[in-house]
Enzyme design. Structure first.
Site, PDB file in Angstrom:
ATOM      1  N   HIS A 126     -38.060  -8.515 -24.536  1.00 37.26           N
ATOM      2  CA  HIS A 126     -38.877  -9.370 -25.405  1.00 37.26           C
ATOM      3  C   HIS A 126     -39.159 -10.647 -24.617  1.00 37.26           C
ATOM      4  CE1 HIS A 126     -39.765 -12.069 -28.772  1.00 37.26           C
ATOM      5  NE2 HIS A 126     -39.901 -11.009 -29.541  1.00 37.26           N
ATOM      6  N   ASP A 203     -29.176  -9.464 -25.361  1.00 35.01           N
ATOM      7  CA  ASP A 203     -30.061  -9.835 -26.467  1.00 35.01           C
ATOM      8  C   ASP A 203     -29.829  -8.829 -27.596  1.00 35.01           C
ATOM      9  OD1 ASP A 203     -32.128 -10.002 -28.271  1.00 35.01           O
ATOM     10  OD2 ASP A 203     -33.726 -10.064 -26.765  1.00 35.01           O
ATOM     11  N   GLN A 206     -32.150  -6.861 -31.994  1.00 29.66           N
ATOM     12  CA  GLN A 206     -32.464  -5.603 -32.681  1.00 29.66           C
ATOM     13  C   GLN A 206     -31.225  -4.801 -33.046  1.00 29.66           C
ATOM     14  OE1 GLN A 206     -35.260  -4.756 -33.967  1.00 29.66           O
ATOM     15  NE2 GLN A 206     -36.410  -6.429 -33.047  1.00 29.66           N
ATOM     16  N   LYS A 229     -33.511 -11.160 -38.939  1.00 28.42           N
ATOM     17  CA  LYS A 229     -33.571  -9.701 -38.764  1.00 28.42           C
ATOM     18  C   LYS A 229     -32.321  -9.049 -39.347  1.00 28.42           C
ATOM     19  CE  LYS A 229     -35.976 -10.281 -34.355  1.00 28.42           C
ATOM     20  NZ  LYS A 229     -37.390  -9.992 -34.582  1.00 28.42           N
ATOM     21  N   CYS A 370     -44.572  -8.866 -28.263  1.00 26.07           N
ATOM     22  CA  CYS A 370     -43.953  -9.842 -27.359  1.00 26.07           C
ATOM     23  C   CYS A 370     -43.236  -9.158 -26.199  1.00 26.07           C
ATOM     24  CB  CYS A 370     -42.978 -10.760 -28.094  1.00 26.07           C
ATOM     25  SG  CYS A 370     -43.733 -11.714 -29.396  1.00 26.07           S
TER      26      CYS A 370
HETATM   27  C1  LIG Z   1     -35.336  -7.822 -28.791  1.00 23.50           C
HETATM   28  C2  LIG Z   1     -35.734  -9.164 -29.330  1.00 23.50           C
HETATM   29  N1  LIG Z   1     -35.342 -10.269 -28.696  1.00 23.50           N
HETATM   30  C3  LIG Z   1     -35.652 -11.486 -29.141  1.00 23.50           C
HETATM   31  C4  LIG Z   1     -36.404 -11.674 -30.273  1.00 23.50           C
HETATM   32  C5  LIG Z   1     -36.747 -13.061 -30.703  1.00 23.50           C
HETATM   33  O1  LIG Z   1     -36.159 -13.380 -31.890  1.00 23.50           O
HETATM   34  P1  LIG Z   1     -36.506 -14.745 -32.649  1.00 23.50           P
HETATM   35  O2  LIG Z   1     -37.997 -14.808 -32.716  1.00 23.50           O
HETATM   36  O3  LIG Z   1     -35.869 -14.571 -33.970  1.00 23.50           O
HETATM   37  O4  LIG Z   1     -35.928 -15.851 -31.866  1.00 23.50           O
HETATM   38  C6  LIG Z   1     -36.847 -10.564 -30.970  1.00 23.50           C
HETATM   39  C7  LIG Z   1     -37.668 -10.739 -32.181  1.00 23.50           C
HETATM   40  O5  LIG Z   1     -38.710 -10.199 -32.363  1.00 23.50           O
HETATM   41  C8  LIG Z   1     -36.495  -9.273 -30.495  1.00 23.50           C
HETATM   42  O6  LIG Z   1     -36.912  -8.182 -31.124  1.00 23.50           O
END
Ligand SMILES: Cc1ncc(COP(=O)(O)O)c(C=O)c1O
Lengths: 412, 137
Positions: A126, A203, A206, A229, A370
């Site tokens: 991401h 990270d 998910q 999430k 993203c």
């Molecule tokens: C794998 C992953 N990393 C990071 C993020 C970023 O999360 P946040 O926008 O809540 O900071 C997301 C959210 O879409 C994600 O799916």
């Protein structure tokens, strides 16, 4: 802990007011859980109770409400620690979300890195686990290495040995792809990192919503997740880090609450963890909501949920297999994956598809999610994505598959 | 709402436009991205005697974006640049402020359902902004 009640999807669903009484009385088939999950009544109640009974700033006042707010905030920290298998709750830092957590590490841990050092990321990250490292690379002359992705949309772990060396200081990789749903096998990553003395940041945005974890047992050093999430309000997230590491890291943001002593002549010293990384008024009610969410989640039968979600995922994959011109981006089987399914449909743009499905109350996400480098890797601009939570049911999948067939007829 | 949004004329326009590709040796060209969705539009122009002689496009985008690009390719030839330059803004006003369709472009009315779908207005505007950029290049 008591054994959880066997999982019952309908009783789970009934705990989500937005699903039992969808806005406008329109049907709602919410399949955009990877973007943001919905809130169970337990969380809504906890947040409301906090805001009406114990709203105050934390760790500052001595009046009753301040005491209550501080206790609720710290109780949420303990709940999160419990969900993540962490015994030392001070290792839980509340942040604004996964993005904020990763930036914290990139700025703080990143301060110790410089030219000659390398950070390993992957092609499927991401942007929030990519851009902070690109910024670090520019800021401090650190080199970025990129782990490629297999045809199946997984990290190509066979390439680790050729990309990890004595120069590698950190591996920053995802626990589960928000595009392909592939779950990362953490073992080989930790082994590769250990062999060169590098640190591992995972990270967990998910993966964290899909059941309790034992982070210390994974052998990693940092873990980032988002509340929104994980059936909790937005605006709160978590960075977990090992005490010995966090304690040595310089502060990221300066401000109230993160200091030991501020003196204009002799300078400022900083609070111990986790406060050192929680400058300013934290997202208190949101953290309280996250505490309630993980307690709610921890009481669920996750083995039962995994089966339920796998069955629904199988239905989506089979359904896509039967639709002309549909192509799954990511694993086409049920092994080593979560219920996040991305796909393309020949001749139908993801945004047209999502807009079309919205008329039947099916909420999907379309676009590059993203993760533009991953889209490039597969030679596409984007995908449509269906992502599951425990409360999804067969009716959701029926509506999705019927809508896809209908869209194909209309557009393709 | 989507029923109206994707009415037949618009879908046909978008699909027909796919066959019209880029120009061979454009005098002017511009490519624009929509960072939100990764869509990309290229508009090519050939000019002669102070007028647009021919227009071409390549659109990797949604139906709304494709239909707008197709409309440009069809209607731009014969116009002087000064008549085309303000289009991006008049179409924006049409979508966001209930403004009138630009003079000579009654087909813009096909996009009127997009007025109520804020998240998709940029999809229509992208090719018009690419046109303006090509003209100014
Ligand atoms: C794998 C992953 N990393 C990071 C993020 C970023 O999360 P946040 O926008 O809540 O900071 C997301 C959210 O879409 C994600 O799916």
């Amino acid at each position: 802990m008591r054994a959880p009640k066997p999982f019952d999807p309908e009783s789970c669903r009934s705990q989500f007011p937005i699903l039992t009484e969808p806005p406008g009385g329109l049907p709602l088939h919410y399949l955009d859980n990877a973007a943001t999950a919905q809130l169970p009544a337990a969380v809504l109640t906890a947040v409301r109770r906090h805001e009406t009974m114990s709203r105050a700033n934390v760790a500052r006042g001595v009046h009753r409400l301040a005491e209550a707010a501080t206790a609720a905030y710290e109780d949420a920290r303990s709940a999160v620690a419990g969900y993540l298998g962490v015994t030392d709750a001070d290792e839980i830092v509340f942040t604004g979300g996964t993005t904020a957590s990763i930036n914290l590490v990139a700025y703080s841990f990143g301060e110790t890195l410089g030219p000659g050092d390398e950070v390993l990321v992957s092609e499927l990250e991401h942007h929030s686990n990519l851009v902070p490292w690109q910024l670090l690379a520019t800021r401090r002359g650190v080199a970025l290495k990129v782990l490629p992705v297999t045809e199946e949309g997984r990290l190509d772990l066979d390439r680790l040995p050729s990309l990890v060396s004595k120069r590698t200081k950190l591996l920053a990789l995802t626990h589960c792809s928000n595009v392909t749903g592939a779950i990362t096998d953490i073992g080989p990553i930790v082994a590769a990192a250990k062999s060169v003395g590098a640190r591992v940041l995972i990270d967990g945005a998910q993966r964290a919503p899909h059941g309790p974890l034992d982070l210390p047992a994974l052998g990693i050093d940092f873990y980032a997740l988002s509340g929104h999430k994980l059936y909790a309000p937005n605006g709160v997230g978590v960075l977990w880090g090992r005490r010995e590491l966090l304690s040595k890291m310089p502060p990221f943001m300066g401000g109230g609450g993160m200091i030991a002593q501020v003196d204009l002549e002799t300078g400022t010293s900083f609070a111990d963890i986790p406060r050192r990384f929680e400058a300013g008024t934290p997202p208190i009610a949101q953290a309280v909501g996250l505490g309630a969410a993980v307690r709610w989640a921890q009481a669920l039968d996750w083995a039962g949920i995994a089966q339920h979600e796998a069955r629904l995922t199988g239905r989506i994959l089979d359904g896509l297999g039967a639709i002309k011109g549909a192509r799954v981006i990511g694993p086409t089987g049920l092994q080593g994956r979560l219920g996040v399914v991305s796909f393309t449909l020949d001749g139908v743009h993801p945004h047209d598809l999502c807009q079309w499905l919205d008329r039947k109350g099916v909420a999907l996400r379309g676009g590059h999610h993203c993760a533009q480098p991953l889209a490039k890797r597969f030679g596409i601009a984007g995908t449509s994505r269906a992502s599951l939570a425990p409360y999804n049911n067969d009716a959701d999948i029926d509506a999705l598959l019927a809508g896809l067939e209908d869209a194909r007829k209309r557009f393709a | 709402m989507s029923e109206e949004l994707y009415h037949e004329k618009l879908v046909d326009r978008a699909q027909a436009g796919r066959a019209k590709g880029r120009l061979d040796q454009p005098d002017k060209t511009a490519t624009l991205d929509n960072p939100l969705c990764g869509d990309r539009v290229t508009i090519d122009l050939k000019l002669a005697d102070g007028k647009v002689l021919a227009a071409g496009h390549r659109t990797r985008g949604c139906l709304l974006c494709e239909a707008a690009a197709a409309l440009i390719v069809e209607k731009a030839p014969g116009n002087v640049p000064a008549a085309l330059l303000p289009l991006a803004d008049t179409v924006r006003q049409f979508l966001q402020k209930n403004g009138p369709a630009p003079a000579g472009w009654p087909a813009i009315e096909e996009f009127s359902p997009v007025r109520t779908v804020k998240s998709r207005q940029d999809c229509v505007l992208l090719p018009f902004r690419a046109l303006a950029q090509a003209l100014s290049s």
